[in-house]
Design a protein around this motif. Sequence first.
Motif, mmCIF file in Angstrom:
data_model
loop_
_atom_site.group_PDB
_atom_site.id
_atom_site.type_symbol
_atom_site.label_atom_id
_atom_site.label_comp_id
_atom_site.label_asym_id
_atom_site.label_seq_id
_atom_site.Cartn_x
_atom_site.Cartn_y
_atom_site.Cartn_z
ATOM 1 N N SER A 170 46.370 6.978 62.221
ATOM 2 C CA SER A 170 46.055 5.623 61.788
ATOM 3 C C SER A 170 45.681 5.589 60.306
ATOM 4 O O SER A 170 46.061 4.654 59.593
ATOM 5 C CB SER A 170 44.944 5.023 62.645
ATOM 6 O OG SER A 170 43.749 5.748 62.503
ATOM 7 N N ILE A 171 44.978 6.603 59.808
ATOM 8 C CA ILE A 171 44.651 6.668 58.377
ATOM 9 C C ILE A 171 45.919 6.827 57.550
ATOM 10 O O ILE A 171 46.085 6.169 56.517
ATOM 11 C CB ILE A 171 43.638 7.799 58.104
ATOM 12 C CG1 ILE A 171 42.285 7.422 58.693
ATOM 13 C CG2 ILE A 171 43.532 8.093 56.624
ATOM 14 C CD1 ILE A 171 41.276 8.542 58.689
ATOM 15 N N VAL A 172 46.833 7.678 58.008
ATOM 16 C CA VAL A 172 48.101 7.860 57.295
ATOM 17 C C VAL A 172 48.908 6.559 57.300
ATOM 18 O O VAL A 172 49.506 6.189 56.285
ATOM 19 C CB VAL A 172 48.911 9.023 57.925
ATOM 20 C CG1 VAL A 172 50.336 9.051 57.413
ATOM 21 C CG2 VAL A 172 48.215 10.343 57.657
ATOM 22 N N LEU A 173 48.904 5.828 58.402
ATOM 23 C CA LEU A 173 49.608 4.551 58.467
ATOM 24 C C LEU A 173 49.013 3.531 57.497
ATOM 25 O O LEU A 173 49.747 2.840 56.784
ATOM 26 C CB LEU A 173 49.568 3.994 59.892
ATOM 27 C CG LEU A 173 50.509 4.633 60.900
ATOM 28 C CD1 LEU A 173 50.226 4.096 62.296
ATOM 29 C CD2 LEU A 173 51.947 4.397 60.516
ATOM 30 N N VAL A 174 47.696 3.448 57.445
ATOM 31 C CA VAL A 174 47.047 2.498 56.538
ATOM 32 C C VAL A 174 47.332 2.861 55.082
ATOM 33 O O VAL A 174 47.665 1.990 54.272
ATOM 34 C CB VAL A 174 45.530 2.434 56.818
ATOM 35 C CG1 VAL A 174 44.803 1.693 55.720
ATOM 36 C CG2 VAL A 174 45.274 1.792 58.163
ATOM 37 N N VAL A 175 47.234 4.128 54.735
ATOM 38 C CA VAL A 175 47.519 4.563 53.369
ATOM 39 C C VAL A 175 48.984 4.293 53.018
ATOM 40 O O VAL A 175 49.303 3.847 51.908
ATOM 41 C CB VAL A 175 47.166 6.056 53.181
ATOM 42 C CG1 VAL A 175 47.708 6.605 51.878
ATOM 43 C CG2 VAL A 175 45.662 6.243 53.261
ATOM 44 N N GLY A 176 49.888 4.522 53.957
ATOM 45 C CA GLY A 176 51.306 4.249 53.724
ATOM 46 C C GLY A 176 51.588 2.777 53.509
ATOM 47 O O GLY A 176 52.375 2.403 52.627
ATOM 48 N N ILE A 177 50.939 1.924 54.291
ATOM 49 C CA ILE A 177 51.143 0.484 54.137
ATOM 50 C C ILE A 177 50.585 0.004 52.801
ATOM 51 O O ILE A 177 51.217 -0.797 52.109
ATOM 52 C CB ILE A 177 50.516 -0.271 55.327
ATOM 53 C CG1 ILE A 177 51.317 0.001 56.592
ATOM 54 C CG2 ILE A 177 50.423 -1.755 55.059
ATOM 55 C CD1 ILE A 177 50.660 -0.464 57.868
ATOM 56 N N LEU A 233 41.840 11.619 70.380
ATOM 57 C CA LEU A 233 41.147 10.762 69.419
ATOM 58 C C LEU A 233 41.327 11.235 67.976
ATOM 59 O O LEU A 233 41.606 10.434 67.087
ATOM 60 C CB LEU A 233 39.661 10.683 69.767
ATOM 61 C CG LEU A 233 38.796 9.853 68.824
ATOM 62 C CD1 LEU A 233 39.226 8.394 68.876
ATOM 63 C CD2 LEU A 233 37.342 10.004 69.155
ATOM 64 N N ALA A 234 41.174 12.522 67.730
ATOM 65 C CA ALA A 234 41.290 13.040 66.360
ATOM 66 C C ALA A 234 42.692 12.804 65.802
ATOM 67 O O ALA A 234 42.847 12.421 64.635
ATOM 68 C CB ALA A 234 40.958 14.527 66.331
ATOM 69 N N ALA A 235 43.702 13.015 66.604
ATOM 70 C CA ALA A 235 45.080 12.797 66.154
ATOM 71 C C ALA A 235 45.333 11.320 65.895
ATOM 72 O O ALA A 235 46.002 10.955 64.920
ATOM 73 C CB ALA A 235 46.062 13.330 67.191
ATOM 74 N N LYS A 236 44.785 10.459 66.743
ATOM 75 C CA LYS A 236 44.947 9.020 66.545
ATOM 76 C C LYS A 236 44.282 8.568 65.249
ATOM 77 O O LYS A 236 44.824 7.729 64.537
ATOM 78 C CB LYS A 236 44.368 8.241 67.728
ATOM 79 C CG LYS A 236 45.212 8.327 68.974
ATOM 80 C CD LYS A 236 44.630 7.470 70.073
ATOM 81 C CE LYS A 236 45.490 7.566 71.308
ATOM 82 N NZ LYS A 236 45.125 6.592 72.321
#
Length: 52
Positions: free
Chosen positions: A20-27, A13-16
Amino acid sequence: MYGWIWRHLPGPLAAKLVISIVLVVGIVALLFFVIFPWVDPLLPFNQVSVPN
């Protein structure tokens, strides 16, 4: 769609959450620094005065 992405992220869960936060910030960064500047000249919102 989001469930499919969540299920395919690796790790616990922590890694997900971190991924997911890194993906949202990247997008969001991609949108602000690449997509929006590219689309800006194509939009009709640059004409701020009302014609007579």
